[in-house]
Design a protein around this motif. Structure first.
Motif, PDB file in Angstrom:
ATOM      1  N   LEU A  38       0.788  -1.152  -0.095  1.00 33.63           N
ATOM      2  CA  LEU A  38       0.100   0.302  -0.114  1.00 33.63           C
ATOM      3  C   LEU A  38       0.897   0.603  -0.103  1.00 33.63           C
ATOM      4  O   LEU A  38       1.498   1.265   0.655  1.00 33.63           O
ATOM      5  CB  LEU A  38      -1.018   0.057   1.129  1.00 33.63           C
ATOM      6  N   THR A  39       0.311   1.840  -0.751  1.00 31.31           N
ATOM      7  CA  THR A  39       1.810   3.456  -1.175  1.00 31.31           C
ATOM      8  C   THR A  39       0.500   4.634  -1.107  1.00 31.31           C
ATOM      9  O   THR A  39      -0.097   4.626  -1.966  1.00 31.31           O
ATOM     10  CB  THR A  39       2.044   2.738  -2.698  1.00 31.31           C
ATOM     11  N   ILE A  40       0.401   5.690  -0.123  1.00 29.79           N
ATOM     12  CA  ILE A  40       0.099   6.583  -0.266  1.00 29.79           C
ATOM     13  C   ILE A  40       1.324   7.392  -0.770  1.00 29.79           C
ATOM     14  O   ILE A  40       2.045   8.520   0.164  1.00 29.79           O
ATOM     15  CB  ILE A  40      -0.716   6.604   1.234  1.00 29.79           C
ATOM     16  N   ASP A  41       0.675   8.264  -1.382  1.00 25.60           N
ATOM     17  CA  ASP A  41       2.123   9.389  -2.102  1.00 25.60           C
ATOM     18  C   ASP A  41       1.184  10.599  -1.499  1.00 25.60           C
ATOM     19  O   ASP A  41       0.145  11.406  -0.687  1.00 25.60           O
ATOM     20  CB  ASP A  41       1.435  10.102  -3.696  1.00 25.60           C
ATOM     21  N   ALA A  42       2.645  11.898  -1.526  1.00 30.64           N
ATOM     22  CA  ALA A  42       1.807  13.247  -0.781  1.00 30.64           C
ATOM     23  C   ALA A  42       0.742  13.701  -1.359  1.00 30.64           C
ATOM     24  O   ALA A  42       0.529  13.772  -2.633  1.00 30.64           O
ATOM     25  CB  ALA A  42       3.280  14.362  -1.480  1.00 30.64           C
ATOM     26  N   THR A  43      -0.031  14.216  -0.222  1.00 31.85           N
ATOM     27  CA  THR A  43      -1.172  14.582  -0.553  1.00 31.85           C
ATOM     28  C   THR A  43      -2.015  13.522  -0.442  1.00 31.85           C
ATOM     29  O   THR A  43      -3.260  14.098  -0.864  1.00 31.85           O
ATOM     30  CB  THR A  43      -1.172  16.044  -1.442  1.00 31.85           C
ATOM     31  N   GLY A  44      -1.620  12.664  -0.819  1.00 25.69           N
ATOM     32  CA  GLY A  44      -2.937  11.331  -0.865  1.00 25.69           C
ATOM     33  C   GLY A  44      -3.826  11.213   0.659  1.00 25.69           C
ATOM     34  O   GLY A  44      -2.697  11.516   1.291  1.00 25.69           O
ATOM     35  N   ARG A  45      -4.904  10.895   0.365  1.00 24.94           N
ATOM     36  CA  ARG A  45      -5.444  10.526   1.828  1.00 24.94           C
ATOM     37  C   ARG A  45      -6.529   9.232   1.963  1.00 24.94           C
ATOM     38  O   ARG A  45      -6.627   8.675   1.418  1.00 24.94           O
ATOM     39  CB  ARG A  45      -6.152  11.475   2.018  1.00 24.94           C
ATOM     40  N   LEU A  46      -6.364   8.687   2.974  1.00 20.84           N
ATOM     41  CA  LEU A  46      -6.985   7.860   3.297  1.00 20.84           C
ATOM     42  C   LEU A  46      -7.595   7.854   4.590  1.00 20.84           C
ATOM     43  O   LEU A  46      -6.632   7.777   6.063  1.00 20.84           O
ATOM     44  CB  LEU A  46      -6.187   5.902   3.184  1.00 20.84           C
ATOM     45  N   PHE A  47      -8.605   7.353   4.508  1.00 21.51           N
ATOM     46  CA  PHE A  47      -9.806   7.795   5.726  1.00 21.51           C
ATOM     47  C   PHE A  47     -10.557   6.105   6.052  1.00 21.51           C
ATOM     48  O   PHE A  47     -11.446   5.524   5.060  1.00 21.51           O
ATOM     49  CB  PHE A  47     -10.894   8.750   5.076  1.00 21.51           C
ATOM     50  N   THR A  48     -10.083   5.756   7.397  1.00 21.35           N
ATOM     51  CA  THR A  48     -10.779   4.141   6.994  1.00 21.35           C
ATOM     52  C   THR A  48     -10.497   3.946   9.125  1.00 21.35           C
ATOM     53  O   THR A  48      -9.806   5.015   9.612  1.00 21.35           O
ATOM     54  CB  THR A  48      -9.185   3.774   6.694  1.00 21.35           C
ATOM     55  N   ASP A  49     -11.516   3.317   9.199  1.00 22.05           N
ATOM     56  CA  ASP A  49     -11.618   2.657  10.747  1.00 22.05           C
ATOM     57  C   ASP A  49     -10.619   2.470  11.056  1.00 22.05           C
ATOM     58  O   ASP A  49      -9.513   3.045  12.413  1.00 22.05           O
ATOM     59  CB  ASP A  49     -12.780   2.429  11.119  1.00 22.05           C
ATOM     60  N   ARG A  50      -9.758   1.582  10.408  1.00 15.02           N
ATOM     61  CA  ARG A  50      -8.294   1.188  11.028  1.00 15.02           C
ATOM     62  C   ARG A  50      -7.946   0.499   9.622  1.00 15.02           C
ATOM     63  O   ARG A  50      -8.559  -0.202   8.979  1.00 15.02           O
ATOM     64  CB  ARG A  50      -9.194  -0.717  11.870  1.00 15.02           C
ATOM     65  N   LEU A  51      -6.590   0.804   9.904  1.00 20.76           N
ATOM     66  CA  LEU A  51      -5.426  -0.410   8.603  1.00 20.76           C
ATOM     67  C   LEU A  51      -4.253  -0.973   9.905  1.00 20.76           C
ATOM     68  O   LEU A  51      -4.305  -0.796  10.147  1.00 20.76           O
ATOM     69  CB  LEU A  51      -4.416   0.782   7.748  1.00 20.76           C
ATOM     70  N   ASN A  52      -5.215  -2.657   8.544  1.00 24.45           N
ATOM     71  CA  ASN A  52      -3.994  -3.700   9.415  1.00 24.45           C
ATOM     72  C   ASN A  52      -3.114  -3.914   8.443  1.00 24.45           C
ATOM     73  O   ASN A  52      -3.749  -4.219   7.351  1.00 24.45           O
ATOM     74  CB  ASN A  52      -5.089  -4.938   9.763  1.00 24.45           C
ATOM     75  N   ASN A  53      -1.856  -3.597   9.161  1.00 29.36           N
ATOM     76  CA  ASN A  53      -1.277  -4.196   7.649  1.00 29.36           C
ATOM     77  C   ASN A  53       0.227  -5.412   8.606  1.00 29.36           C
ATOM     78  O   ASN A  53       0.432  -5.357   9.104  1.00 29.36           O
ATOM     79  CB  ASN A  53       0.061  -3.389   7.552  1.00 29.36           C
ATOM     80  N   THR A  54       0.078  -6.511   7.565  1.00 32.70           N
ATOM     81  CA  THR A  54       0.144  -7.760   7.893  1.00 32.70           C
ATOM     82  C   THR A  54       2.033  -8.246   6.570  1.00 32.70           C
ATOM     83  O   THR A  54       2.702  -8.647   6.124  1.00 32.70           O
ATOM     84  CB  THR A  54       0.465  -8.916   7.762  1.00 32.70           C
ATOM     85  N   GLY A  55       2.024  -6.594   5.283  1.00 31.26           N
ATOM     86  CA  GLY A  55       2.667  -6.350   3.801  1.00 31.26           C
ATOM     87  C   GLY A  55       3.162  -4.914   4.139  1.00 31.26           C
ATOM     88  O   GLY A  55       4.122  -5.236   5.260  1.00 31.26           O
ATOM     89  N   ASN A  56       3.494  -4.048   3.362  1.00 35.74           N
ATOM     90  CA  ASN A  56       3.924  -2.978   3.427  1.00 35.74           C
ATOM     91  C   ASN A  56       3.615  -1.714   3.147  1.00 35.74           C
ATOM     92  O   ASN A  56       2.025  -1.982   1.885  1.00 35.74           O
ATOM     93  CB  ASN A  56       5.534  -2.618   2.300  1.00 35.74           C
ATOM     94  N   VAL A  57       3.457  -0.905   3.961  1.00 40.07           N
ATOM     95  CA  VAL A  57       2.865   0.175   3.478  1.00 40.07           C
ATOM     96  C   VAL A  57       3.967   1.190   3.469  1.00 40.07           C
ATOM     97  O   VAL A  57       4.807   1.829   4.872  1.00 40.07           O
ATOM     98  CB  VAL A  57       1.736   0.537   5.304  1.00 40.07           C
ATOM     99  N   THR A  58       3.902   2.325   2.202  1.00 39.49           N
ATOM    100  CA  THR A  58       4.545   3.334   2.284  1.00 39.49           C
ATOM    101  C   THR A  58       3.916   4.256   2.781  1.00 39.49           C
ATOM    102  O   THR A  58       2.768   4.651   1.431  1.00 39.49           O
ATOM    103  CB  THR A  58       5.320   3.510   1.491  1.00 39.49           C
ATOM    104  N   ASN A  59       3.902   5.241   3.319  1.00 39.87           N
ATOM    105  CA  ASN A  59       2.905   6.694   3.919  1.00 39.87           C
ATOM    106  C   ASN A  59       3.621   8.088   3.598  1.00 39.87           C
ATOM    107  O   ASN A  59       4.513   7.757   4.745  1.00 39.87           O
ATOM    108  CB  ASN A  59       1.710   6.633   4.870  1.00 39.87           C
ATOM    109  N   SER A  60       3.119   9.014   2.647  1.00 34.99           N
ATOM    110  CA  SER A  60       3.737   9.817   2.327  1.00 34.99           C
ATOM    111  C   SER A  60       3.094  11.330   2.633  1.00 34.99           C
ATOM    112  O   SER A  60       3.236  11.834   2.246  1.00 34.99           O
ATOM    113  CB  SER A  60       4.658  10.336   1.274  1.00 34.99           C
ATOM    114  N   GLY A  61       1.678  10.388   2.899  1.00 33.90           N
ATOM    115  CA  GLY A  61       0.077  11.137   2.586  1.00 33.90           C
ATOM    116  C   GLY A  61      -0.018  11.744   4.236  1.00 33.90           C
ATOM    117  O   GLY A  61       0.389  11.748   4.713  1.00 33.90           O
ATOM    118  N   SER A  62      -1.814  10.231   4.347  1.00 32.30           N
ATOM    119  CA  SER A  62      -2.386  11.262   5.288  1.00 32.30           C
ATOM    120  C   SER A  62      -3.412   9.624   5.381  1.00 32.30           C
ATOM    121  O   SER A  62      -3.442   9.436   4.592  1.00 32.30           O
ATOM    122  CB  SER A  62      -3.463  12.369   5.158  1.00 32.30           C
TER     123      SER A  62
END
Length: 319
Positions: A38-62
């Protein structure tokens, strides 16, 4: 903008939220498995009650919600999180994480491979794993911070890492950098660099690994501070050694001392010493200041200031 309509998304491959993109109104986002990215670029946004991760997450946004970066012992999968943007909620981390930016809620860490790689601001900190503040990075905690694991503040001098806030240590702190606040030590602390606030020591496991400057020092009953040869402890505030506390000076102590415990000096104390009733002062070398004795004093060497003795328990162990 993608509206999740309060449903779930499960990602097992590649999912990217581009700059200015939004995925909103999710119940859960499951980033699942070793191939999940999961990649969230700068100024990208993810609205979720919960994010569960057993993989790879790169967050440059929100990420607006709570993030769980897991270490799943059943499946053997460990989440990897790199976040330099915003996590508005809590981060519950048991996996691998490189962190900077902002965490609006709690950072609760039990993972053993976690680095603060650049400036990071969090609301609360609870660390039971291993947390490294890298050279030049600062971890700023707005509210309470408790360490029951291992906290390493790395670097020194102009490249020192720093912790900003008041820290309670029930585990191990290894710091050659700066604590910008008070440090209450109930565990093991190996310190050099600086504590800008008060160092409140309630442990026999406080050691200097080099020169240390503190805003003040309170050494509690049954606690011990030892300054080894070649080390200097400097305090512009009064150093308080409580009844039953021990301070041993084998290096150099700079600061006024108010002693009700045992103060043993084998080299140099630069400052005034008040030895209270019940206190024991053993000085075999040099005190550059005044000595006011209302307790027991065994003295030899040099006192550059005035010796004011209010008891009959002062003895000379030499010249």
């Amino acid at each position: 903008t993608v509206d999740g309509d309060d449903l779930d998304i499960t990602n097992q491959n590649n999912f990217t939220i581009l700059a200015n993109g939004t995925v909103e109104d999710l119940d859960h986002f499951e980033n699942e498995g070793a191939d999940a990215q999961l990649t969230i670029d700068a100024t990208g946004r993810l609205f979720t009650d919960r994010l569960n991760n057993t993989g790879n997450v790169t967050n440059s946004g929100s990420i607006v919600g709570t993030v769980t970066n897991a270490n799943d012992t059943v499946s053997g999968l460990t989440g990897t999180l790199t976040s330099t943007g915003l996590i508005s909620g809590n981060l519950i981390n048991a996996g691998i994480a490189d962190l900077a930016g902002t965490i609006g809620g709690n950072l609760s860490n039990s993972g053993t491979d976690v680095d603060v790689t650049a400036d990071l601001s969090v609301g609360f900190l609870g660390n039971s794993g291993t947390l490294d503040i890298n050279s030049g990075a600062e971890l700023s905690v707005t509210n309470s911070a408790t360490n029951s694991g291992t906290l390493n503040i790395q670097g020194s001098g102009t490249s020192a890492g720093s912790f900003k806030g008041n820290l309670t240590n029930n585990g191990t702190v290894n710091s050659s950098g700066t604590v910008k606040g008070n440090l209450a030590n109930n565990g093991t602390a190996n310190l050099s660099g600086e504590v800008t606030g008060n160092l409140d020591n309630n442990s026999s496991d406080l050691g200097l690994t080099g020169n240390l400057k503190v805003g003040g020092l309170t050494n509690r009953t049954n606690a011990t501070v030892e300054i080894e040869s070649g080390q200097t402890l400097t305090s512009p505030g009064t150093i308080l050694n409580e009844t039953g506390g021990t301070i041993r000076v084998l290096g150099k102590l700079t600061g006024d001392v108010d002693n009700s415990g045992l103060l043993s000096n084998s080299t140099t104390i630069t400052g005034d010493v008040t030895n209270n009733s019940g206190g024991v002062l053993k000085s075999l070398a040099r005190i550059e200041g005044d000595v006011d004795n209302d307790g027991t004093a065994n003295l030899t060497g040099t006192i550059t200031g005035e010796l004011d003795n209010s008891t009959n328990t002062l003895s000379l162990d030499g010249n």
